[in-house]
Design an enzyme around this catalytic site. Structure first.
Site, PDB file in Angstrom:
ATOM      1  N   ASP A  57       0.845  -1.183   0.000  1.00  0.00           N
ATOM      2  CA  ASP A  57       0.000   0.000   0.000  1.00  0.00           C
ATOM      3  C   ASP A  57       0.891   1.247   0.000  1.00  0.00           C
ATOM      4  OD1 ASP A  57      -1.765   2.026   0.524  1.00  0.00           O
ATOM      5  OD2 ASP A  57      -2.560   1.176   2.359  1.00  0.00           O
ATOM      6  N   ARG A 111       5.699   1.977  10.032  1.00  0.00           N
ATOM      7  CA  ARG A 111       5.674   3.186   9.204  1.00  0.00           C
ATOM      8  C   ARG A 111       6.736   4.145   9.739  1.00  0.00           C
ATOM      9  NH1 ARG A 111      -0.930   3.957   8.390  1.00  0.00           N
ATOM     10  NH2 ARG A 111      -1.260   1.907   7.426  1.00  0.00           N
ATOM     11  N   GLN A 126      -3.901  -3.079  12.870  1.00  0.00           N
ATOM     12  CA  GLN A 126      -5.290  -2.869  12.511  1.00  0.00           C
ATOM     13  C   GLN A 126      -5.922  -4.166  12.024  1.00  0.00           C
ATOM     14  OE1 GLN A 126      -4.783   0.307   9.616  1.00  0.00           O
ATOM     15  NE2 GLN A 126      -5.002  -1.099   7.910  1.00  0.00           N
ATOM     16  N   ASP A 246     -13.653   7.968   5.380  1.00  0.00           N
ATOM     17  CA  ASP A 246     -13.081   7.715   6.698  1.00  0.00           C
ATOM     18  C   ASP A 246     -14.170   7.765   7.759  1.00  0.00           C
ATOM     19  OD1 ASP A 246     -10.551   7.574   5.617  1.00  0.00           O
ATOM     20  OD2 ASP A 246      -9.918   9.563   6.309  1.00  0.00           O
ATOM     21  N   GLU A 259      -9.677   9.527  13.900  1.00  0.00           N
ATOM     22  CA  GLU A 259      -9.955   8.582  12.813  1.00  0.00           C
ATOM     23  C   GLU A 259      -9.832   7.147  13.304  1.00  0.00           C
ATOM     24  OE1 GLU A 259      -7.893   6.976   8.734  1.00  0.00           O
ATOM     25  OE2 GLU A 259      -7.699   9.132   9.151  1.00  0.00           O
ATOM     26  N   SER A 262     -10.198   3.859   7.638  1.00  0.00           N
ATOM     27  CA  SER A 262     -10.201   4.315   6.250  1.00  0.00           C
ATOM     28  C   SER A 262     -10.688   3.135   5.422  1.00  0.00           C
ATOM     29  CB  SER A 262      -8.798   4.733   5.822  1.00  0.00           C
ATOM     30  OG  SER A 262      -8.777   5.077   4.452  1.00  0.00           O
TER      31      SER A 262
END
Length: 345
Positions: A57, A111, A126, A246, A259, A262
C-alpha cells in the site's frame, strides 16, 4: 517532528493491569462482531511482501517502506507492509470467496516516516478486511450500509467495555452521520481539512466523510489516497465523486476528531486507469497487481482497515496510543508523558 497533545487535567481511569485486560476484551469482542456483521473469516497475513510487484500500500504516495534484502533470493528486496489493501484483494481471488462474503486479518506494520504524537506510532496494528461485491453493489448506498454495520459493532464494543469498567462512561452517539468532503468544504470554507474534521465531529460525535483522494472544487484534496485501491473518482448517486471515506469520531479526552477507519469500494478497471492518469502514474499499469486487476482476474471488492490500538485507546479513554501499545518514542516525549499522567508502555 514529534509533538504531544496535552489534555488538561488528564488522569488515566484504568491502571496498567486493567488496561491490558481491557485491550484483550476489546480486541476479542470487536473482531468477532466485525466478522459476524460483514460475514468475514479470518486469514493469515504477511508482515512483508516483495518489492516491485505493486502489492504494498502506497498510502499517500510519499511514505517510504522499510526494506531489507533476502539472502536466499539473491538479495531481492522485501518491504514491510504499510497495509494490506491490495494483498487482500489478491487473497479473495485465491480463496475464491463468493459475493457477500470476505476475509479479515491482523495487520501489523512499520511506518518509519510517521510523525509521532498521541495518535501516531511507528507501529501500526489494525484489522484489515476485504469482501467480494457484485457490480450492482458499487454504490454509495451500499457503502453507507457497510459503514453503519461497522459502527454498530463499535457501539456494542463500547457498551461491553463500560459494563466491564463502570468508571468508563459511554459517549459515542447512536448514529453515525454522513457528509461528502465537498459538502464539508462548503460548510466550513474558511477552515483547513483537519479543522473541518474537528468541527464536524464535535457537532455530530461520529461522522463518515465520503470521497477522500480526489481534488475538490477549490483544487485541493481533503486528504491523499493512493490511486490504485480506493475508488475516489467514480461519480456516485449523490452526483459527487467518491465511493470511499473515513470513519471519524469526537474524542472527548483529546478534544479533537479521531480517525478509526479508512475504507471504501475498491477500484474497478475503469477507475484504476482513470485514477492512475489523474495522478500521473500510468507506468504502474505494468505492475503485477495492476495487471491482475486490468485483466479481470480479481473480484470487485470493498474493504478497509480499522485501527486496533486506536479503538482500544478510544474506548479505554486513554490520551496517548503509547498507553495501549509498545513502541519506540523519543526520550523527551516519554518524560513529558509521564509528567502528564500518560504512562507509556
Amino acid at each position: 517532528m514529534s509533538h504531544i497533545i496535552k489534555p488538561e487535567g488528564y488522569k488515566a481511569l484504568l491502571d496498567m493491569r486493567e488496561t491490558e485486560q481491557g485491550i484483550k476484551m476489546i480486541k476479542e469482542f470487536f473482531q468477532q462482531n466485525l466478522s459476524t456483521e460483514l460475514r468475514l473469516r479470518r486469514v493469515t497475513a504477511p508482515l512483508f511482501v516483495l518489492k516491485g510487484l505493486g502489492i504494498n500500500d502506497d498510502l499517500n504516495g510519499v511514505e517510504r517502506p522499510v526494506t531489507f534484502p533476502i539472502k536466499d533470493l539473491g538479495d531481492a528486496k522485501a518491504e514491510v507492509v504499510h497495509s494490506l489493501a491490495k494483498w487482500k484483494r489478491l487473497s479473495l481471488a485465491e480463496y475464491k470467496v463468493q459475493p457477500g462474503y470476505g476475509i479479515y486479518t491482523d495487520m501489523n506494520a512499520i511506518r518509519a516516516d510517521e510523525e509521532l504524537d498521541n495518535l501516531h506510532s511507528l507501529y501500526v496494528d489494525q484489522w484489515d478486511w476485504e469482501a467480494v461485491i457484485n457490480r450492482e453493489d458499487r454504490t454509495l448506498s451500499y457503502l453507507k450500509d457497510v459503514v453503519e454495520r461497522i459502527y454498530a459493532a463499535i457501539l456494542r464494543t463500547e457498551y461491553l467495555t463500560c459494563e466491564g469498567y463502570p468508571q468508563l462512561k459511554p459517549f459515542l452517539p447512536r448514529k453515525i452521520q454522513f457528509i461528502h468532503s465537498e459538502e464539508l468544504r462548503a460548510t466550513y470554507p474558511d477552515l483547513s481539512p483537519k479543522e473541518r474534521e474537528d468541527a464536524i465531529c464535535k457537532a455530530y460525535g461520529a461522522v463518515f466523510i465520503i470521497g477522500i483522494g480526489g481534488k475538490l472544487s477549490d483544487g485541493e484534496k481533503h486528504d491523499g489516497r493512493a490511486a490504485d485501491y480506493d475508488d475516489w473518482s467514480t461519480v456516485a448517486e449523490n452526483g459527487l465523486a467518491g465511493l470511499n471515506g473515513d470513519i471519524l469520531v469526537w474524542n472527548p479526552v483529546l478534544g479533537r476528531s479521531f480517525e478509526l477507519s479508512s475504507m471504501g469500494i475498491r477500484v474497478d478497471k475503469d477507475a484504476l486507469l482513470r485514477q492512475l492518469k489523474l495522478e500521473g502514474q500510468e507506468e504502474r499499469e505494468q505492475l503485477f497487481f495492476h495487471q491482475q486487476l486490468l485483466n479481470g482476474k480479481l473480484p470487485l471488492s470493498i474493504g478497509g482497515g480499522i485501527g486496533q490500538s486506536r479503538l482500544c485507546m478510544l474506548l479505554l479513554h486513554k490520551a496517548h496510543i503509547g498507553e495501549i501499545q509498545a513502541s519506540i518514542w523519543p526520550d523527551d516525549m516519554r518524560r513529558e508523558c509521564e509528567q502528564l499522567g500518560m504512562k507509556l508502555i
